[in-house]
Design an enzyme around this catalytic site. Structure first.
Site, PDB file in Angstrom:
ATOM      1  N   ILE A 296       0.818  -1.215   0.000  1.00  0.00           N
ATOM      2  CA  ILE A 296       0.000   0.000   0.000  1.00  0.00           C
ATOM      3  C   ILE A 296       0.853   1.266   0.000  1.00  0.00           C
ATOM      4  CG2 ILE A 296      -2.001  -1.068   1.098  1.00  0.00           C
ATOM      5  CD1 ILE A 296      -1.040   0.039   3.765  1.00  0.00           C
ATOM      6  N   THR A 298       5.316   2.939  -0.137  1.00  0.00           N
ATOM      7  CA  THR A 298       6.738   2.815   0.135  1.00  0.00           C
ATOM      8  C   THR A 298       7.192   4.037   0.926  1.00  0.00           C
ATOM      9  OG1 THR A 298       7.297   3.886  -1.965  1.00  0.00           O
ATOM     10  CG2 THR A 298       7.204   1.480  -1.944  1.00  0.00           C
ATOM     11  N   GLY A 299       8.205   3.824   1.760  1.00  0.00           N
ATOM     12  CA  GLY A 299       8.725   4.918   2.566  1.00  0.00           C
ATOM     13  C   GLY A 299      10.174   5.188   2.245  1.00  0.00           C
ATOM     14  N   GLY A 302      12.100   0.592   2.829  1.00  0.00           N
ATOM     15  CA  GLY A 302      11.109  -0.467   2.961  1.00  0.00           C
ATOM     16  C   GLY A 302       9.774  -0.137   2.328  1.00  0.00           C
ATOM     17  N   VAL A 304       5.369  -0.832   2.619  1.00  0.00           N
ATOM     18  CA  VAL A 304       4.314  -1.051   3.611  1.00  0.00           C
ATOM     19  C   VAL A 304       3.228  -1.930   3.008  1.00  0.00           C
ATOM     20  CG1 VAL A 304       2.642   0.049   5.145  1.00  0.00           C
ATOM     21  CG2 VAL A 304       4.816   1.192   4.646  1.00  0.00           C
ATOM     22  N   ASP A 418      12.202  13.899  12.239  1.00  0.00           N
ATOM     23  CA  ASP A 418      11.666  13.850  10.878  1.00  0.00           C
ATOM     24  C   ASP A 418      10.146  14.040  10.892  1.00  0.00           C
ATOM     25  OD1 ASP A 418      11.609  13.679   8.140  1.00  0.00           O
ATOM     26  OD2 ASP A 418      11.808  11.501   8.049  1.00  0.00           O
TER      27      ASP A 418
END
Length: 585
Positions: A296, A298-299, A302, A304, A418
């Site tokens: 669902i 991407t960060g 990684g 998700v 962040d």
């Protein structure tokens, strides 16, 4: 998970003991100094460009008056050209070392036997690394230790029976390793112990009733092990601990069926802690081995995934892919997120249910957030219109409360580093939860707190570009950006630039609000928006010292505001920027 209040006393005691040891250090011979210099050169922990004669002025090194090293603190230190090994340093060359902090620097290899030569050591922290092998028996020679932290490694074997020799220990943290065997009965000799953390290992057998002798213990965590045996006698003994305020025994005694599942998948897990009911097979089956159809998003590192477990529970999985796991910075961020979220608990901080840290499979399991990130909702017209003014103000309040908790209400000061709209997640009720703690850190009052530049462009405090010195005021600045973004419906970069360049003397508040929502001409929404913008501007002050604390921000939200002096349509940005009172007295 925040430490109990008594643990805060620990840091004061550590400092006092360290200072006492320093002041009483015997005169250092020139040969001892030479041995220290030789050990530094042979370790190759520093590049050849460093001037060894100036080592007492290097970052992370503290010397006594004679020039002998008494403190090494290299957590988050950037090494070149490759991650160091603890065995590479000749620890016998540091007879006056009092404090050693090597946490989170990607240490490799095993803990060397010669670390037991540091007999004056009071503080040893080698947590959050990649250390393997057994805990050497020589570590029990460090009888002056008041703090020992080896958590979040892959240390295996039994806990040395002579651990009871460390009678000055106040805190002992061995969580998230591969320790096996039984809990040593000699723990009962640690009469000064305040905090003991043994969770997430492979300890077996019964809880020794001798632990009931630890009268000063306030925090005991034995959860997520394979302990068995009768509960009542053990708990009766532990019940005699007058100081005990927190006892964690989650998933200590499992039925035979669940114990077999743990054994079957034991080589894949460093820890698992979602009520002890999730197995590796459940994750693989729910995502069809992390098929792209379940992805669902991407960060920064990684991807998700959304997974529905056999019990119907929906969770979010952040998975570090194989190539990413081989990158030290990604691996370190992944482990750091685990460390932070297992120590932090708050209503507006995303919940970590469990995690798997293994070189074949690394993923985190989070509470699932139906509506995704604040950034996504604001960028979608339909979603943004559902996010009315009161909900947007509540989102800002939620973020403020989470940061205030991290900065002021934890035993240690946690910095997120962040904060951005992409790291604020919304649930089905459009409530906000701060997420993504990969770059978070504890603010150390005893260090310079210098850092590599991290964060999302457009949200980073301006002082970091030149000083690289991080404080809680850096999070405050980022909060100010997100607060403006939430009510404007877009990133406020252009507004911030115009304010710094021209002051925007004739710009009206109503003209910067998200045009997809009707203007709040009066009432609660109007007052709240004026307050939000005023607070946001104060958070964006270029001088960090002039910014409010997050606790101050939360207090302002709690105070009931009177009616506005001016019609909402007539309020100028310049008035709020100058902190002029727009409320009736």
């Amino acid at each position: 998970m925040a430490l109990p209040f008594s643990a805060s006393i620990l840091m004061v005691l550590v400092a006092l003991l360290g200072a006492t040891t320093t002041s009483s250090t015997m005169p250092t011979s020139s040969s001892s100094i030479v041995e220290e210099e030789r050990a530094f050169l042979q370790s190759k922990w520093w590049s050849s460009g460093h001037n060894i004669s100036l080592r007492c002025k290097w970052y992370g090194i503290v010397c006594n008056d004679a020039g002998s090293i008494i403190k090494i603190f290299l957590s988050n230190y950037h090494y070149q050209p490759s991650p160091p090994e603890l065995q590479a340093m000749n620890w016998t060359a540091f007879p006056n070392l009092v404090s050693l902090d090597l946490s989170g620097i990607y240490l490799q290899g095993a803990i060397p036997e010669n670390i037991g030569a540091l007999v004056k050591l009071t503080h040893l922290n080698i947590s959050n690394n990649n250390l393997k092998g057994k805990l050497p028996l020589t570590i029990t020679n460090l009888t002056r230790l008041v703090m020992l932290d080896v958590s979040f490694n892959s240390i295996s074997g039994q806990i040395p029976e002579h651990i009871g020799n460390l009678k000055n220990l106040l805190t002992l943290n061995m969580r998230s390793n591969n320790f096996s065997g039984s809990i040593p009965t000699s723990f009962s000799l640690l009469s000064n112990l305040i905090y003991m953390q043994l969770s997430s290992n492979f300890l077996i057998g019964e809880i020794p009733p001798e632990l009931g002798k630890l009268k000063n213990l306030t925090w005991l965590d034995l959860s997520y092990n394979r302990l068995t045996g009768p509960l009542p006698p053990t708990l009766v003994e532990i019940g005699n601990m007058a100081s005990l305020k927190s006892l964690e025994l989650h998933c200590v005694f499992g039925k035979v069926e669940s114990e077999e599942r743990q054994t079957k998948n034991g080589d894949l897990f460093s820890i698992w802690n979602y009520d002890g009911k999730i197995a590796y097979e459940d994750i693989i089956q729910a995502t069809e081995d992390f098929d792209i159809r379940y992805c669902i998003g991407t960060g920064a590192y990684g991807s998700v995934y959304r997974a529905q477990l056999p019990n119907g529970k929906i969770v979010a999985l952040k998975k570090l892919h194989r190539l990413e796991s081989q990158e030290p910075s990604f691996d370190r961020s992944f482990r750091n997120e685990v460390k932070m979220l297992t120590e932090i608990r708050h209503k507006y901080i995303v919940k970590l249910y469990g995690f798997c840290l293994h070189n074949r499979s690394m993923f985190l399991v989070f509470e699932y957030m139906d509506r995704g990130s604040l950034l996504w909702v604001l960028s979608n017209d339909d979603e943004a219109q559902e996010l009315n003014w009161s909900k947007r103000v509540n989102i800002i309040k939620g973020i403020a409360n989470a940061l205030s908790y991290m900065h002021h209400d934890c035993t240690s000061t946690f910095l997120h580093r962040d904060i951005s709209s992409s790291n604020v997640l919304l649930n089905s009720e459009l409530e906000a939860f701060v997420s993504d703690f990969g770059t978070a850190r504890i603010l150390d009052p005893d260090s310079s707190n210098q850092t590599l530049l991290v964060g999302t462009i457009g949200y980073v405090a301006p002082e970091l570009a030149c000083t690289l010195s991080v404080t809680e005021k850096c999070d405050v600045y980022s909060f100010g950006v997100v607060a403006l973004e939430t009510i404007m419906g877009k990133h406020p970069g252009d507004l911030i630039s115009s304010l710094r360049n021209s002051g925007a003397p004739n710009m009206l508040l109503k003209d910067v609000l998200d045009s997809r929502l009707p203007l709040p001409f009066n009432g609660t929404d109007a007052k709240n928006l004026v307050l939000v913008v005023t607070l946001a501007f104060s958070c964006l002050d270029t001088n960090p010292r002039c910014r409010p604390t997050m606790k101050d921000v939360v207090k302002e939200f709690l105070v009931s505001k009177p009616q506005l002096l001016l019609p909402f349509n007539d309020i100028l940005i310049q008035q709020l920027l100058n902190q002029e009172s727009i409320f009736q007295k």
